[in-house]
Design an enzyme around this catalytic site. Structure first.
Site, mmCIF file in Angstrom:
data_model
loop_
_atom_site.group_PDB
_atom_site.id
_atom_site.type_symbol
_atom_site.label_atom_id
_atom_site.label_comp_id
_atom_site.label_asym_id
_atom_site.label_seq_id
_atom_site.Cartn_x
_atom_site.Cartn_y
_atom_site.Cartn_z
ATOM 1 N N GLN A 473 0.810 -1.223 0.000
ATOM 2 C CA GLN A 473 0.000 0.000 0.000
ATOM 3 C C GLN A 473 0.844 1.274 0.000
ATOM 4 O O GLN A 473 0.503 2.249 -0.656
ATOM 5 C CB GLN A 473 -0.903 -0.045 1.229
ATOM 6 C CG GLN A 473 -2.206 0.641 1.059
ATOM 7 C CD GLN A 473 -3.174 0.235 2.157
ATOM 8 O OE1 GLN A 473 -2.958 0.544 3.330
ATOM 9 N NE2 GLN A 473 -4.247 -0.452 1.803
ATOM 10 N N HIS A 522 3.964 8.095 4.496
ATOM 11 C CA HIS A 522 3.228 8.002 3.233
ATOM 12 C C HIS A 522 4.011 8.617 2.088
ATOM 13 O O HIS A 522 3.612 8.528 0.938
ATOM 14 C CB HIS A 522 1.851 8.650 3.386
ATOM 15 C CG HIS A 522 1.024 7.954 4.419
ATOM 16 N ND1 HIS A 522 1.039 8.312 5.749
ATOM 17 C CD2 HIS A 522 0.201 6.894 4.329
ATOM 18 C CE1 HIS A 522 0.252 7.503 6.429
ATOM 19 N NE2 HIS A 522 -0.267 6.624 5.591
#
Ligand SMILES: Cc1ncc(C[n+]2csc(CCOP(=O)(O)OP(=O)(O)O)c2C)c(N)n1
Length: 730
Positions: A473, A522
Site C-alpha cells: 500500500q 506516506h
C-alpha cells in the site's frame, strides 16, 4: 575436546552390540514393514551424512555443517506424504529428503547431498551456491538460512493449490490434490514471520478458504543456546482457530509416522491446516564448531544422547519384528561405509570459481508461454463496462494503470492481484477499482493486514504458476516485509539454478510530493533497499501512458522471463492532470492501444537541446519538464531524460543520449545517500564525463504540512542549479 558426533556414533555401535537400548513404549501398529525399513535406512544415511560432512570440513572439502542428527523422525513424515507434495523444509531435514528419494524411487540422493556439502558446481540443486536441501524432482524447493522466512510462502503455496482447482494456471507445478508441508524449529516458531504465517493460515481457514498445509514443528527444546520454555509450543499453538494441533514423539518413528499420516490425511481431506508438534532432540550442538557443553550441562547433553532416535528406532523395529538389532546395526554400518565411499569419489569435484560462474543463475531462465486470451472486442467492452467509452480519452496515471490491469487480467488468466484493500475498495488510491467486480474475488484478493503474508502469498502462488501482482500500500510498509523480496523471492532462482522460480510484479505506491498529506511514512522517498538486490527489475513510470506500457512489459518479464519486478508508482502523480499551467491537462495520457509496450531499458527523452541534459525519473520528471520550459525561456536548450527503469540502469543508452550535451544535471527525488543519483554520478564519472551535477532530496524524512516539499528537489531548485551549471560551462 571430543567430537560429540563421534561419541554418539560410538555409543550407537556399543549399545546395539550390547542390546542396551533406551526404554520406551511399544511400536504403534499400522506401519508397513517395508516402509519401516526404508524409513530406518533413510535415518541411517542421514546420520552418516552428518558425520561425513564434519569429516569433509576437517579435510578442507566441506565448508559448513548443520546437521539433522536427532531429527531423523522427519523420514517418517516424508512417508506420511506423497512424493510430490511440495515440501518447504527446515535445515535439519536431511532424513526427510533421503526418505522421499526412496519413496519416489529416484536413488538414494546421497551423492547429490554430498555434492552440496562440497559446494560442487555439480550439486544438482544449487550448483555449488549454497549447502542446502532441495530437489526439483522431489518437489523440495531449497530454503534460505533465514529462519521462518519460508513459512509465508508455504501458506501461499497451499492457497494456490486450492485456487488451481478452479483456475489451473498454464505453468502449474503442484498436483491438484497435493498438500504443502513446511517444517521449522521450536525457536523459529517465535519469529514474527512464523507467527504471521500461522495467523494467515488461521485467518484463511476460518473463512473456509481451502488451505491444505501441514506445519511441522520440530521441537528439540532449544534454539542455538536459548531454551524454549517447557510446554511453550503446545501452549501457544494448540488453540489456534481453524488450525488443528496434533503431536507425536519424534524419537519414535512409528508414533511419528502414525501422527503424520493422520495429520496429512486430515489436511488432504478437509483442506485445512494442521500444526504437527514433534518432540525431538538435537545432537552435536547447533552447527559447525558449536560446543553444546558451553551452555548446557553435561547431564543435559548426555541425556539427549541417551535418547538418540536411531537407538529408539532399533528397539522399536526389533520389538515389532521389522528388523533384528543385528540387521539394524548392519544397515547402519553399511550406510556409513557407503557414504564414506561416495564422499571419497567426489573429493576433487568441480567448484565454482569466477564471478561469472556464481552469477550465471541470478537471472532465471525464460519459459515458453502459449496460453493467452486475445481479448475479443465484445469481451473487452463487456468487461470495461462504462469505462469502455473513456478508453480513447485522456486519463490520469491511476486510471491508465487501472485500465492496463484490466487488459492484462483479460489477456492472462494466470494474473492474480492481492493486497490490503485492493478488492472491494479498489485500493487506497483507486488504482484497482472495479477489478474485483470484473474478475471476481479469486483473482483480486483482499488480504489480511500483513505485508509479509501478502508477499508470501504472492511467492507461493508464483511457485505454482500464477503471475501474482501483489500491492504494497505504501513504500514505507515494504520494509517490515522486505526480506520476502530481498532474501526470498530474489534469491530463489539463484540458488536453485532457476529450477524453482517465483516471478511476480510487486506494485508499490510511494515517493514524495503529496501536498501536505501523510508525513514521512506516506511519502517515503528512498528506494535504496531495492536498488542493490541482484536481478530485481525496478520500474518507475511518471506518466499514465508509460505506466500502462511499462506494466505490460513487467507482466511479460514475469511471465516469460520469470523475473521479479518492483513497480514503483509515484502517488503524487496518480491524479495529476496539468503539466505547466492550471487546466492545461498536459499530464494526462490517452490510454495506449494494446499493441504498445515499453521495453525494459527504454528511456524517455523529451527535447533535443544540447546545453543541458536533465536525467531524472518519477516526480523528478514532472518537475524537470516544468523547469525545462523555464530554461528554454532563458535561452538554455535542454533535453529531459526519464529513466523509467531504475534497475538495471540503461547505462549505454544514457551515455549515448547525454553525449551531445555540454552539461548533465541529475534530479533525484530520493535521498542523497543511497539514491539513484549515486549510481548515475558514478556512471558519468567512470565514463569520463566532466560537467555533471546532482540535485537530490536531503538526507531527511519528509514533513507533513506546508513544509512537505522543503527537503525535496523543486522546479526553482532545478532551474537555478541548471543556470549555474550552464553558465560555469561558458
Ligand atoms: C531471522 C534469523 N535470525 C537468526 C538466525 C540465526 N539462527 C540460525 S538457526 C537459529 C536457531 C533456530 O532454532 P530452532 O528454530 O529451534 O531450530 P533448531 O536449530 O533447534 O533445529 C538461529 C538463531 C537466522 N538464521 N535467521
Amino acid at each position: 575436546m571430543p567430537d560429540r558426533a563421534e561419541i554418539v556414533h560410538e555409543a550407537f555401535l556399543a549399545r546395539t552390540a550390547a542390546n542396551d537400548l533406551p526404554p520406551g513404549v511399544a511400536a504403534r501398529e499400522g506401519l508397513n514393514t517395508d516402509i519401516a525399513r526404508s524409513i530406518f535406512a533413510a535415518q541411517c544415511f542421514s546420520r552418516a551424512l552428518d558425520r561425513e560432512s564434519r569429516a569433509m570440513q576437517r579435510r578442507g572439502e566441506g565448508y559448513y555443517t548443520i546437521g539433522s542428527s536427532g531429527h531423523e523422525c522427519m523420514a517418517a513424515v516424508a512417508y506420511a506424504l506423497r512424493a510430490n507434495d511440495p515440501a518447504f523444509l527446515h535445515y535439519r531435514d536431511g532424513a526427510f529428503q533421503l526418505a522421499r528419494a526412496r519413496q519416489a524411487g529416484v536413488g538414494t540422493m546421497v551423492r547429490d547431498m554430498l555434492l552440496s556439502f562440497a559446494c560442487s558446481s555439480d550439486d544438482p540443486i544449487s550448483g555449488g551456491r549454497h549447502k542446502v536441501l532441495g530437489s526439483k524432482q522431489l518437489m523440495i524447493p531449497p530454503q534460505t538460512s533465514t529462519i521462518a522466512s519460508h513459512l509465508p510462502k508455504a501458506v501461499g503455496a497451499a492457497f494456490s493449490i486450492g485456487l488451481t482447482r478452479r483456475r489451473p494456471p498454464e505453468h502449474r507445478q503442484f498436483a491438484e490434490d497435493a498438500i504443502v508441508v513446511c517444517s521449522f524449529g521450536d525457536a523459529s516458531a517465535n519469529h514474527s514471520t512464523a507467527l504471521g504465517a500461522f495467523n494467515a493460515a488461521s485467518w484463511a481457514a476460518i473463512q473456509s478458504s481451502p488451505l491444505p498445509l501441514l506445519f511441522v514443528c520440530e521441537d528439540n527444546g532449544i534454539g542455538i543456546s536459548v531454551k524454549t520454555p517447557p510446554g511453550w509450543i503446545e501452549a501457544s499453538h494448540s488453540r489456534r482457530p481453524g488450525v488443528r494441533y496434533m503431536q507425536a514423539n519424534g524419537l519414535d518413528l512409528f508414533d511419528t509416522w502414525y501422527a503424520a499420516t493422520e495429520a496429512a490425511e486430515y489436511v488432504r481431506r478437509h483442506r485445512k491446516p494442521v500444526f504437527l508438534h514433534l518432540k525431538t532432540v538435537r545432537l552435536y550442538g547447533h552447527a559447525g564448531a558449536d560446543v553444546p557443553t558451553a551452555y548446557l550441562s553435561r547431564e543435559e547433553v548426555e541425556s539427549d544422547e541417551d535418547n538418540d532416535p536411531l537407538l529408539h528406532s532399533v528397539r522399536l523395529m526389533n520389538d515389532a519384528g521389522v528388523m533384528t538389532i543385528e540387521e539394524a546395526r548392519a544397515t547402519y554400518i553399511r550406510s556409513t561405509d557407503e557414504v564414506r565411499r561416495i564422499a571419497a569419489g567426489i573429493a576433487d569435484t568441480a567448484k565454482l570459481r569466477t564471478s561469472k560462474d556464481v552469477m550465471a543463475t541470478i537471472i532465471p531462465p525464460r519459459r515458453a508461454c502459449v496460453r493467452r486470451n486475445g481479448p475479443t472486442a465484445e469481451r473487452r467492452a463487456e468487461t470495461f463496462g462504462s469505462d469502455a467509452r473513456t478508453l480513447d480519452q485522456p486519463q490520469t496515471l491511476a486510471k491508465c494503470l487501472n485500465m492496463a490491469l484490466t487488459d492484462l487480467m483479460l489477456e492472462h488468466d494466470d494474473v492474480v492481484l492481492m493486497g490490503e484493500d485492493v478488492g472491494r475498495k479498489g485500493g487506497v488510491y483507486g488504482v484497482t477499482q472495479k477489478l474485483q467486480a470484473r474478475f471476481g474475488p479469486d483473482r483480486v484478493m483482499d488480504t489480511l493486514l500483513d505485508e509479509q503474508s501478502i508477499l508470501g502469498l504472492a511467492i507461493g502462488m508464483a511457485h505454482n504458476g500464477f503471475i501474482p501482482i501483489p500491492e504494497i500500500q505504501f513504500l514505507a510498509y515494504l520494509h517490515n516485509a522486505e526480506d520476502q523480496l530481498r532474501g526470498e523471492a530474489a534469491t530463489l532462482p539463484f540458488f536453485s539454478q532457476g529450477q524453482f522460480t517465483n516471478p511476480m510484479v510487486v506494485r508499490i505506491a510511494g515517493l514524495g510530493y503529496q501536498k501536505g498529506f501523510g508525513g514521512h511514512f506516506h511519502n517515503d522517498n528512498s528506494l535504496a533497499v531495492l536498488r542493490d538486490i541482484p536481478g530485481l527489475v525496478i520500474a518507475c513510470p511518471s506518466t499514465g501512458a508509460d505506466a500502462a506500457r511499462m506494466l505490460r512489459e513487467c507482466v511479460r518479464l514475469a511471465r516469460e522471463e520469470q523475473r521479479v519486478v518492483a513497480f514503483i508508482e509515484p502517488i503524487a502523480l496518480y491524479q495529476t492532470r496539468d503539466k505547466v499551467d492550471e487546466s492545461d491537462g498536459g499530464w494526462m495520457s490517452v490510454y495506449p492501444t494494446l499493441d504498445q509496450s515499453l521495453g525494459l531499458g527504454e528511456i524517455g527523452v523529451t527535447g533535443a537541446g544540447t546545453d543541458l541534459a536533465i536525467v531524472t525519473y518519477g516526480n523528478g520528471n514532472y518537475l524537470s519538464q516544468q523547469a525545462s520550459r523555464r530554461l528554454e525561456g532563458a535561452g538554455i536548450a535542454t533535453r529531459v531524460i526519464d529513466l523509467r527503469w531504475l534497475a538495471p540502469l540503461a547505462e549505454e543508452a544514457l551515455l549515448n543520449v547525454t553525449e551531445p550535451c555540454r552539461s548533465v544535471l541529475i534530479v533525484d527525488e530520493c535521498r542523497r545517500t543511497g539514491g539513484q543519483a549515486e549510481a548515475l554520478m558514478a556512471l558519468f564519472a567512470e565514463a569520463g564525463r566532466g560537467r555533471v551535477s546532482r540535485l537530490t532530496a536531503e538526507d531527511s524524512f519528509i514533513a507533513t504540512g506546508p513544509a512537505y516539499a522543503a527537503t525535496l528537489p523543486s522546479v526553482d531548485g532545478i532551474v537555478s542549479l541548471a543556470r549555474r551549471l550552464v553558465s560555469s560551462d561558458q
